[in-house]
Write a protein that holds these residues in place. Structure first.
Motif, PDB file in Angstrom:
ATOM      1  N   GLU A 137      -5.543  -1.711  -0.502  1.00 29.31           N
ATOM      2  CA  GLU A 137      -6.150  -1.584   0.818  1.00 29.31           C
ATOM      3  C   GLU A 137      -7.247  -2.623   1.012  1.00 29.31           C
ATOM      4  OE1 GLU A 137      -7.395   2.450   0.740  1.00 29.31           O
ATOM      5  OE2 GLU A 137      -5.458   3.254   1.409  1.00 29.31           O
ATOM      6  N   TYR A 138      -8.038  -2.881  -0.039  1.00 26.54           N
ATOM      7  CA  TYR A 138      -9.062  -3.922   0.051  1.00 26.54           C
ATOM      8  C   TYR A 138      -8.426  -5.294   0.268  1.00 26.54           C
ATOM      9  CZ  TYR A 138     -12.702  -0.683  -1.562  1.00 26.54           C
ATOM     10  OH  TYR A 138     -13.588   0.352  -1.670  1.00 26.54           O
ATOM     11  N   THR A 158       1.982   6.926  -6.764  1.00 30.18           N
ATOM     12  CA  THR A 158       1.103   8.042  -7.110  1.00 30.18           C
ATOM     13  C   THR A 158       1.853   9.361  -7.048  1.00 30.18           C
ATOM     14  OG1 THR A 158      -0.829   6.844  -6.241  1.00 30.18           O
ATOM     15  CG2 THR A 158      -1.038   9.229  -6.512  1.00 30.18           C
ATOM     16  N   ILE A 200       0.842  -1.207   0.000  1.00 27.75           N
ATOM     17  CA  ILE A 200       0.000   0.000   0.000  1.00 27.75           C
ATOM     18  C   ILE A 200       0.870   1.246   0.000  1.00 27.75           C
ATOM     19  CG2 ILE A 200      -1.664   1.317   1.349  1.00 27.75           C
ATOM     20  CD1 ILE A 200      -2.827  -1.337   2.313  1.00 27.75           C
ATOM     21  N   ARG A 234      -5.304   9.355 -11.012  1.00 22.37           N
ATOM     22  CA  ARG A 234      -6.519   8.639 -10.602  1.00 22.37           C
ATOM     23  C   ARG A 234      -6.325   7.133 -10.707  1.00 22.37           C
ATOM     24  NH1 ARG A 234     -11.223  12.158 -13.752  1.00 22.37           N
ATOM     25  NH2 ARG A 234     -11.038  14.073 -12.484  1.00 22.37           N
ATOM     26  N   ARG A 294       1.168   4.252  -2.862  1.00 24.68           N
ATOM     27  CA  ARG A 294       1.006   5.688  -2.601  1.00 24.68           C
ATOM     28  C   ARG A 294       2.197   6.485  -3.110  1.00 24.68           C
ATOM     29  NH1 ARG A 294      -1.146   4.743   3.591  1.00 24.68           N
ATOM     30  NH2 ARG A 294      -3.346   4.288   3.057  1.00 24.68           N
ATOM     31  N   THR A 304      -4.006   1.855  -5.333  1.00 20.55           N
ATOM     32  CA  THR A 304      -3.827   1.910  -3.881  1.00 20.55           C
ATOM     33  C   THR A 304      -5.077   1.421  -3.162  1.00 20.55           C
ATOM     34  OG1 THR A 304      -2.338   3.801  -4.118  1.00 20.55           O
ATOM     35  CG2 THR A 304      -3.265   3.422  -1.947  1.00 20.55           C
ATOM     36  N   THR A 305      -6.241   1.825  -3.654  1.00 16.20           N
ATOM     37  CA  THR A 305      -7.497   1.375  -3.048  1.00 16.20           C
ATOM     38  C   THR A 305      -7.637  -0.142  -3.131  1.00 16.20           C
ATOM     39  OG1 THR A 305      -8.551   3.478  -3.664  1.00 16.20           O
ATOM     40  CG2 THR A 305     -10.002   1.641  -3.120  1.00 16.20           C
ATOM     41  N   MET A 306      -7.268  -0.719  -4.258  1.00 18.32           N
ATOM     42  CA  MET A 306      -7.325  -2.181  -4.394  1.00 18.32           C
ATOM     43  C   MET A 306      -6.395  -2.858  -3.401  1.00 18.32           C
ATOM     44  SD  MET A 306      -7.701  -2.975  -8.491  1.00 18.32           S
ATOM     45  CE  MET A 306      -6.236  -2.062  -8.968  1.00 18.32           C
ATOM     46  N   LYS A 343      -4.178   5.992  -7.825  1.00 17.31           N
ATOM     47  CA  LYS A 343      -4.930   5.977  -6.566  1.00 17.31           C
ATOM     48  C   LYS A 343      -5.877   4.788  -6.513  1.00 17.31           C
ATOM     49  CE  LYS A 343      -4.862  10.913  -5.435  1.00 17.31           C
ATOM     50  NZ  LYS A 343      -5.684  12.137  -5.225  1.00 17.31           N
ATOM     51  N   ALA A 344      -6.440   4.417  -7.645  1.00 15.24           N
ATOM     52  CA  ALA A 344      -7.309   3.238  -7.688  1.00 15.24           C
ATOM     53  C   ALA A 344      -6.532   1.973  -7.339  1.00 15.24           C
ATOM     54  CB  ALA A 344      -7.948   3.111  -9.066  1.00 15.24           C
TER      55      ALA A 344
END
Length: 494
Positions: A399-400, A332, A325, A389, A329, A395-397, A392-393
């Motif tokens: 985190e999930y 990004t 993660i 963007r 970041r 990074t979100t994956m 960042k997506a």
């Protein structure tokens, strides 16, 4: 840490040098040997060293860069300041001026001669004087000298430069690269810890497998001794006429079965020890003895209770996902930096021969220079916005994935706790069954000696005793393995 590594290496070398001598290995010594000889761990250490050097390399991005450049060039033509028409004009300067004198006499003196202002004789003397000065010859020489003075003599060019570049602001790219290098080193460290725990788990698993098989081998020997003794007793009874040959055949079959079971147990121990030797980096034909082979209670181990959340946070897998993660970041930030203004300070020294600072003189000469470079993206059709963007997506994956992994780890820890509880209950039941089987065997043996119980009943009691003992060994090793798996799930494999 280095001292521990040297100790481990010393143990490994010492044991490997004595393959023909029986070696007694404890669980700790097996772990030490496995950790020092595991190739995947060696690869992990190299990866950690690579990450450390990459981190050091990233730190140099803050420092100024100095580059030197030199070269030589031979050309077919030299640089010319004058064009061909200008060269012709200068080379024929005298001739041109001399022709101008003739025009002067024709166009300027003629009117004065005609009106009598200048006599023809005076005009003739003036023209003779001008011609006697040699304007054409001297003028041509002077023009040729001027043409030659404008030559650059640049067919052979020597040039060199030394440039210094100091980044001032790169949009945060250098900081992001350094953070990524730090995370990569931490990721390598966590990966090494994970592989270390896996190696310890595998070593412990094989170690206790050998111990359990060794106990089953001893149990098979005891069972074989019982049935052989029973066979001898039945043979004596057959000779005395109080037993039939059928009774003898039944017991003989059980003797053969016990011998097969003993052979299988011996082969299982030998193969398991070979596997343990391979895990520890020893020759597979090494004669080893484990310190716990004669332990009465295999399942004797101190249970450790760790808070589930603390256990999850301490797992190497959790830390590696957190590293992923953090890495996303920083990626990004690196993507964003490519679309931000960048400023760098430059300076250097340039030298050339011929040099352009003194009329293309054939000598080395140079100049110092200092400057600032700006790079400002003006318009890119929102390319940077889209890339940021997308990063960042990602990074979100990540985190999930971390949240999902934590849920699975919590479930795994609870499952292992239940397995430990179940294994302890099975062990308690197996111990009770042993007491019943031993009492049954004692009564059957006593009744057989007194002639009130047949050999078939004795064989049944012996088989039940053997199975109860074998189940107890399985239950003990199951307790040990379940506790080992719980330690692994809690991240406490040390």
């Amino acid at each position: 840490m280095q001292e521990m590594k040297r100790t481990i290496l010393y143990i490994a070398v010492t044991l490997a040098a004595l393959p023909a001598v029986s070696q007694t290995l404890t669980l700790d010594s097996c772990r030490a040997l496995a950790l020092s000889n595991n190739r995947q761990l060696a690869i992990g250490r190299v990866k950690k060293d690579v990450a450390m050097n990459m981190r050091k390399s990233a730190r140099t991005k803050y420092l100024p860069r100095i580059t030197a450049l030199g070269g030589y060039e031979l050309t077919s033509k030299e640089i010319s300041i004058l064009n061909d028409g200008q060269k012709t004009l200068f080379n024929n300067l005298g001739t041109t001026v001399s022709a101008g004198v003739g025009d002067f006499a024709k166009n300027v003196l003629a009117p004065y001669i005609a009106d009598g202002t200048i006599s023809p004789a005076a005009a003739q003397k003036l023209m003779q004087g001008l011609q006697s000065m040699g304007i054409d010859t001297k003028g041509n020489s002077l023009g040729a000298a001027i043409t030659d003075a404008f030559r650059t003599d640049t067919r052979q060019i020597f040039a060199g430069s030394v440039m210094l570049t100091q980044p001032i602001y790169m949009g945060g790219a250098i900081r992001a690269l350094n953070n990524m290098a730090d995370i990569q080193e931490e990721l390598a460290e966590n990966g090494l810890h994970q592989r270390t725990h896996e190696t310890i788990y595998e070593t412990d698993h094989i170690y206790w497998l050998v111990v359990s098989l060794r106990h089953k081998q001893e149990l098979a020997k005891r069972f074989n001794t019982l049935v052989v003794q029973l066979h001898d007793d039945v043979e004596k009874m057959i000779r005395e006429g109080v037993a039939t040959k059928a009774d003898g055949l039944k017991v003989a079959v059980k003797v053969n079965e016990s011998e097969i079971a003993l052979t299988q147990a011996e082969n299982g121990v030998a193969l398991a020890k070979m596997l343990l030797c391979q895990q520890c980096g020893l020759p597979i034909d090494s004669d080893i003895t484990l310190a716990d082979e004669n332990t009465d209670n295999i399942a004797l181990i101190s249970e450790t209770s760790v808070d589930p959340q603390t256990a999850i946070d301490n797992r190497a897998e959790t830390k590696m996902l957190e590293n992923a993660i953090d890495m996303s970041r920083q990626t990004t930030n690196l993507v964003r930096a490519a679309f931000l203004p960048q400023v760098a300070l430059t300076g250097g020294y340039m030298i050339s021969n011929p040099n352009v600072y003194n009329g293309f003189e054939r000598k080395f000469s140079g100049i110092w220079n200092v400057g600032i470079i700006f790079r400002v993206p003006v318009w890119n059709w929102f390319e940077g916005t889209y890339k940021v963007r997308a990063s960042k997506a990602a990074t979100t994956m990540a985190e999930y994935e971390l949240a999902d992994a934590k849920e699975k780890m919590a479930l795994q820890i609870n499952q292992q706790k239940f397995k430990v509880s179940e294994a302890n209950k099975r062990l308690a039941m197996a111990e009770k069954n042993i007491k019943s089987a031993e009492e049954n065997l004692r009564c059957a043996t006593l009744g057989f000696k007194e002639g009130v119980i047949s050999s078939t009943d004795v064989i049944g009691a012996q088989t039940a005793w053997y199975q109860a003992k074998s189940q107890k060994i399985d239950a003990e090793i199951d307790v040990r393995m379940s506790q080992l798996s719980l330690q692994k799930a809690q991240g406490t494999m040390e």
